[in-house]
Design a protein around this motif. Structure first.
Motif, PDB file in Angstrom:
ATOM      1  N   HIS A  67       0.837  -1.203   0.000  1.00 35.86           N
ATOM      2  CA  HIS A  67       0.000   0.000   0.000  1.00 35.86           C
ATOM      3  C   HIS A  67       0.869   1.250   0.000  1.00 35.86           C
ATOM      4  N   ARG A  68       0.298   2.337  -0.471  1.00 42.92           N
ATOM      5  CA  ARG A  68       1.034   3.581  -0.542  1.00 42.92           C
ATOM      6  C   ARG A  68       0.104   4.713  -0.158  1.00 42.92           C
ATOM      7  N   TYR A  69       0.537   5.553   0.753  1.00 37.62           N
ATOM      8  CA  TYR A  69      -0.311   6.658   1.187  1.00 37.62           C
ATOM      9  C   TYR A  69       0.404   7.975   0.974  1.00 37.62           C
ATOM     10  N   HIS A  70      -0.366   8.949   0.553  1.00 39.40           N
ATOM     11  CA  HIS A  70       0.196  10.294   0.450  1.00 39.40           C
ATOM     12  C   HIS A  70      -0.269  11.091   1.668  1.00 39.40           C
ATOM     13  N   ILE A  71       0.689  11.695   2.329  1.00 34.90           N
ATOM     14  CA  ILE A  71       0.363  12.445   3.541  1.00 34.90           C
ATOM     15  C   ILE A  71       0.797  13.899   3.372  1.00 34.90           C
ATOM     16  N   THR A  72      -0.112  14.795   3.699  1.00 36.39           N
ATOM     17  CA  THR A  72       0.256  16.204   3.779  1.00 36.39           C
ATOM     18  C   THR A  72       0.456  16.530   5.252  1.00 36.39           C
ATOM     19  N   VAL A  73       1.629  17.093   5.548  1.00 39.49           N
ATOM     20  CA  VAL A  73       1.949  17.378   6.945  1.00 39.49           C
ATOM     21  C   VAL A  73       1.687  18.862   7.208  1.00 39.49           C
ATOM     22  N   PHE A 107      -2.240   3.579  11.844  1.00 42.92           N
ATOM     23  CA  PHE A 107      -1.255   4.067  12.813  1.00 42.92           C
ATOM     24  C   PHE A 107       0.182   3.731  12.408  1.00 42.92           C
ATOM     25  N   LEU A 108       0.339   2.755  11.515  1.00 42.59           N
ATOM     26  CA  LEU A 108       1.675   2.589  10.905  1.00 42.59           C
ATOM     27  C   LEU A 108       2.004   3.838  10.089  1.00 42.59           C
ATOM     28  N   ALA A 109       0.996   4.378   9.412  1.00 47.24           N
ATOM     29  CA  ALA A 109       1.219   5.595   8.618  1.00 47.24           C
ATOM     30  C   ALA A 109       1.617   6.751   9.539  1.00 47.24           C
ATOM     31  N   LEU A 110       1.025   6.782  10.737  1.00 49.09           N
ATOM     32  CA  LEU A 110       1.425   7.813  11.704  1.00 49.09           C
ATOM     33  C   LEU A 110       2.890   7.650  12.088  1.00 49.09           C
ATOM     34  N   ALA A 111       3.289   6.418  12.397  1.00 55.05           N
ATOM     35  CA  ALA A 111       4.663   6.171  12.848  1.00 55.05           C
ATOM     36  C   ALA A 111       5.676   6.473  11.738  1.00 55.05           C
ATOM     37  N   PHE A 112       5.430   5.900  10.567  1.00 61.79           N
ATOM     38  CA  PHE A 112       6.352   6.162   9.450  1.00 61.79           C
ATOM     39  C   PHE A 112       6.286   7.633   9.031  1.00 61.79           C
ATOM     40  N   GLY A 113       5.078   8.178   9.027  1.00 60.28           N
ATOM     41  CA  GLY A 113       4.924   9.588   8.647  1.00 60.28           C
ATOM     42  C   GLY A 113       5.741  10.499   9.556  1.00 60.28           C
ATOM     43  N   ALA A 114       5.731  10.207  10.842  1.00 59.38           N
ATOM     44  CA  ALA A 114       6.497  11.026  11.795  1.00 59.38           C
ATOM     45  C   ALA A 114       7.998  10.898  11.502  1.00 59.38           C
ATOM     46  N   LEU A 115       8.462   9.666  11.303  1.00 56.70           N
ATOM     47  CA  LEU A 115       9.906   9.474  11.066  1.00 56.70           C
ATOM     48  C   LEU A 115      10.352  10.126   9.759  1.00 56.70           C
ATOM     49  N   LEU A 116       9.572   9.932   8.697  1.00 59.08           N
ATOM     50  CA  LEU A 116       9.959  10.490   7.403  1.00 59.08           C
ATOM     51  C   LEU A 116       9.904  12.017   7.449  1.00 59.08           C
ATOM     52  N   SER A 117       8.948  12.557   8.180  1.00 63.58           N
ATOM     53  CA  SER A 117       8.873  14.018   8.324  1.00 63.58           C
ATOM     54  C   SER A 117      10.108  14.546   9.044  1.00 63.58           C
ATOM     55  N   LEU A 121      12.765  17.257   7.807  1.00 60.29           N
ATOM     56  CA  LEU A 121      12.977  18.485   8.593  1.00 60.29           C
ATOM     57  C   LEU A 121      14.400  18.563   9.150  1.00 60.29           C
ATOM     58  N   GLY A 122      15.183  17.522   8.944  1.00 62.49           N
ATOM     59  CA  GLY A 122      16.539  17.502   9.484  1.00 62.49           C
ATOM     60  C   GLY A 122      16.552  17.376  11.003  1.00 62.49           C
ATOM     61  N   PHE A 123      15.500  16.784  11.544  1.00 61.79           N
ATOM     62  CA  PHE A 123      15.388  16.631  13.004  1.00 61.79           C
ATOM     63  C   PHE A 123      15.762  15.199  13.375  1.00 61.79           C
ATOM     64  N   VAL A 124      16.900  15.036  14.030  1.00 58.51           N
ATOM     65  CA  VAL A 124      17.342  13.698  14.445  1.00 58.51           C
ATOM     66  C   VAL A 124      17.124  13.579  15.953  1.00 58.51           C
ATOM     67  N   PRO A 125      16.089  12.856  16.356  1.00 62.28           N
ATOM     68  CA  PRO A 125      15.771  12.821  17.788  1.00 62.28           C
ATOM     69  C   PRO A 125      16.798  12.043  18.620  1.00 62.28           C
ATOM     70  N   ASP A 126      17.013  12.517  19.840  1.00 63.73           N
ATOM     71  CA  ASP A 126      17.764  11.707  20.813  1.00 63.73           C
ATOM     72  C   ASP A 126      16.854  10.635  21.383  1.00 63.73           C
ATOM     73  N   VAL A 127      15.592  11.023  21.586  1.00 62.75           N
ATOM     74  CA  VAL A 127      14.620  10.076  22.147  1.00 62.75           C
ATOM     75  C   VAL A 127      13.348  10.120  21.321  1.00 62.75           C
ATOM     76  N   ILE A 128      12.855   8.948  20.971  1.00 70.71           N
ATOM     77  CA  ILE A 128      11.519   8.853  20.390  1.00 70.71           C
ATOM     78  C   ILE A 128      10.600   8.301  21.463  1.00 70.71           C
ATOM     79  N   HIS A 129       9.614   9.104  21.826  1.00 67.59           N
ATOM     80  CA  HIS A 129       8.716   8.739  22.911  1.00 67.59           C
ATOM     81  C   HIS A 129       7.350   8.407  22.306  1.00 67.59           C
ATOM     82  N   GLY A 130       7.069   7.107  22.190  1.00 70.77           N
ATOM     83  CA  GLY A 130       5.818   6.658  21.587  1.00 70.77           C
ATOM     84  C   GLY A 130       4.831   6.226  22.656  1.00 70.77           C
TER      85      GLY A 130
END
Ligand code: ADP
Ligand code: GLC
Length: 472
Positions: A67-73, A107-117, A121-130
């Motif tokens: 599957h493939r989803y397009h997300i607008t952030v 909710f997989l789209a939420l998780a992947f969407g957050a990471l890809l965003s 954005l050039g944001f490399v987290p020290d901690v991912i708090h899910g």
């Protein structure tokens, strides 16, 4: 510290329960404390965007298996930067949660969407708090799909309720982009994948929302089948009590109640009681105590005990009951029958209504939470601050936050019953009603509760310590 928050709820935009309140308060606390925090949530079609200035920020494509989803952030607000993922194919369902066959992909789209965003954005987290099962695959995804990009990133999984696990048919595994060998093999053999279990196996840290619940979930009684896995990771499991956002929930400044009050002047509370009863069409007598309920109406919350105990209590004692909630039809029906049986004494509003929740906290004299289990519970904390004496079952966060009133020493903040049965509930409510008849004692009890402090300034620091330990 750079911290990424991923969750399925955020008050006031998307709320079914306490997770939304936590998400509305903990990230802002960390932002104020100087951390670089980003928050990702879905833009459900139910989100009221009238007070949410959305700025289109990114366009991303998320492949999930076939599957493939397009997300607008969209960037919502800035303190901390909060991103809403717009994908009508997944999030326009008229409600937050479904039992549709693609629930896992939402909710997989939420998780992947957050990471890809974050990558964009050039944001490399020290901690991912899910939070909860909806974000529980993030630790696996980070470790196995982004081992280089996120090699310095640590993951924390917070369990708000162990009974919602995200258990799906094994075929869902193919939509995760993860190798089948990474899933619990015996379960996979039995035809299932369990997102929360995978989080428990892979997260660097695991937390839950009260110390007592952290212990309970490691027992067979409350472990919902996952206690063995939690025991195996016992040294990483911590219980941190939720805080309260006292900007939203305190009688001095609550935007939703007609009369403000404070411990030194409780006049407004009596007027709120009058307003509350009027709003439900019930007669008002200042001498008659009002017992409040605000809850999701599900088995967890223990209202099965009301039948017959609450009917008996209403027959034998002078008090009124006001209830707000929705959920399982049988429990909605129970409250409807109470209201029909005692039309002058019981008011039931079936539905979800934030302003009425605040008015009940402010206007009721006592508040009952007979939960069978309760990871933390926020309403008893709100009740304490509003001088609305909590009556609770001794479990989870309720056990950690409400102390039994002792008339002898004048200490304690509420009524706590140990055994989850009719006698336990009736004992606690009768003890509350008897104490109410002694105004001096009741005042003392109210003041004890109002003096309690569960602010995020204290609780948030405990999360900072966990982050530090994980990244050291
Ligand atoms: P849970 O998350 O298990 O539902 P909590 O006590 O942690 O329990 O949080 C419940 C939150 O949801 C509180 O903020 C409460 O006021 C709110 N809430 C629950 N039911 C309703 C309702 N019917 N209308 C408005 N608010 C509700
Ligand atoms: C869950 C729990 C509740 C807790 C809330 C926020 O919904 O049922 O006890 O307060 O999460 O952590």
């Amino acid at each position: 510290m750079k911290v990424l928050f991923v969750a399925s709820e955020l008050a006031p935009f998307a709320k079914t329960g306490g997770l939304a309140d936590v998400m509305a308060a903990l990230p802002p606390y960390l932002h104020r404390a100087g951390h670089d925090v980003r928050v990702f949530v879905p833009l459900y079609d139910t989100v009221d965007t009238s007070n949410l200035p959305l700025v289109r920020t990114l366009e991303i494509d998320v492949p999930l298996g076939e599957h493939r989803y397009h997300i607008t952030v969209f960037r919502g607000h800035d303190a901390p930067p909060t991103y809403f993922l717009y994908c009508p194919a997944l999030f326009a369902r008229g409600r937050l949660y479904t039992s549709h066959p693609d629930e896992h992909r939402r909710f997989l789209a939420l998780a992947f969407g957050a990471l890809l965003s974050c990558h964009e954005l050039g944001f490399v987290p020290d901690v991912i708090h899910g939070h909860d099962w909806q974000a529980a695959l993030l630790p696996m995804i980070v470790k196995s799909l982004f081992p280089r990009e996120l090699r310095g990133t640590r993951t924390l999984l917070t369990i708000h309720n162990l009974n919602y696990q995200g258990s799906f048919p094994a075929a869902a595994g193919a939509d995760t982009n993860l190798q089948p060998e990474l899933f619990h093999q015996e379960l996979l053999g039995a035809g299932r994948v369990n997102f929360l279990l995978q989080g428990i196996l892979f997260a660097d840290g695991i937390s839950t929302v009260s110390p007592t619940y952290a212990n309970e979930i490691q027992t067979a009684e409350h472990g919902a089948g996952l206690d063995g896995f939690l025991r195996a990771r016992s040294s990483t499991v911590v219980g941190i009590l939720n805080g309260v956002d006292y900007q939203e929930w305190s009688p001095e400044r609550d935007r939703h109640i007609p009369h403000h009050y404070r411990p030194s002047d409780l006049g407004g509370k009596a007027r709120n009681k009058q307003a509350l009863l009027a709003s439900l069409g019930l007669p008002h007598d200042p001498q008659v105590p009002v017992l409040g309920v605000v809850s999701r109406l599900v088995g967890q919350k223990g209202f099965g005990l009301f039948e017959p105990a609450m009917f008996d209590l209403l027959r034998r004692h002078r008090f009124q009951l006001v209830a707000l909630g929705s959920g399982e039809p049988a429990l909605e029906d129970l409250f409807s029958r109470l209201a029909q049986s005692f039309p002058q004494r019981v008011g039931f509003y079936k539905g979800f209504q934030n302003s009425l929740a605040h008015l009940i906290e402010a206007g009721a004299d006592m508040f009952v939470m007979p939960s069978r289990y309760e990871p933390c519970g926020l309403n008893q904390l709100y009740s304490l601050r509003y001088g609305t004496v909590p009556i609770v079952h001794r479990t989870g966060g309720l056990a950690d936050t409400v102390q039994q009133w002792s008339p002898r020493t004048g200490t304690g903040t509420g009524f706590v019953f140990a055994h989850h049965d009719q006698a336990g509930l009736s004992w606690a409510i009768e003890a509350a009603l008897a104490t109410y008849r002694d105004p001096a004692q009741w005042q003392r009890l109210m003041h004890n509760g109002m003096a309690q402090d569960f602010s995020w300034d204290t609780q948030g620091k405990l999360y900072e310590l966990v982050y530090e330990r994980l990244t050291r």
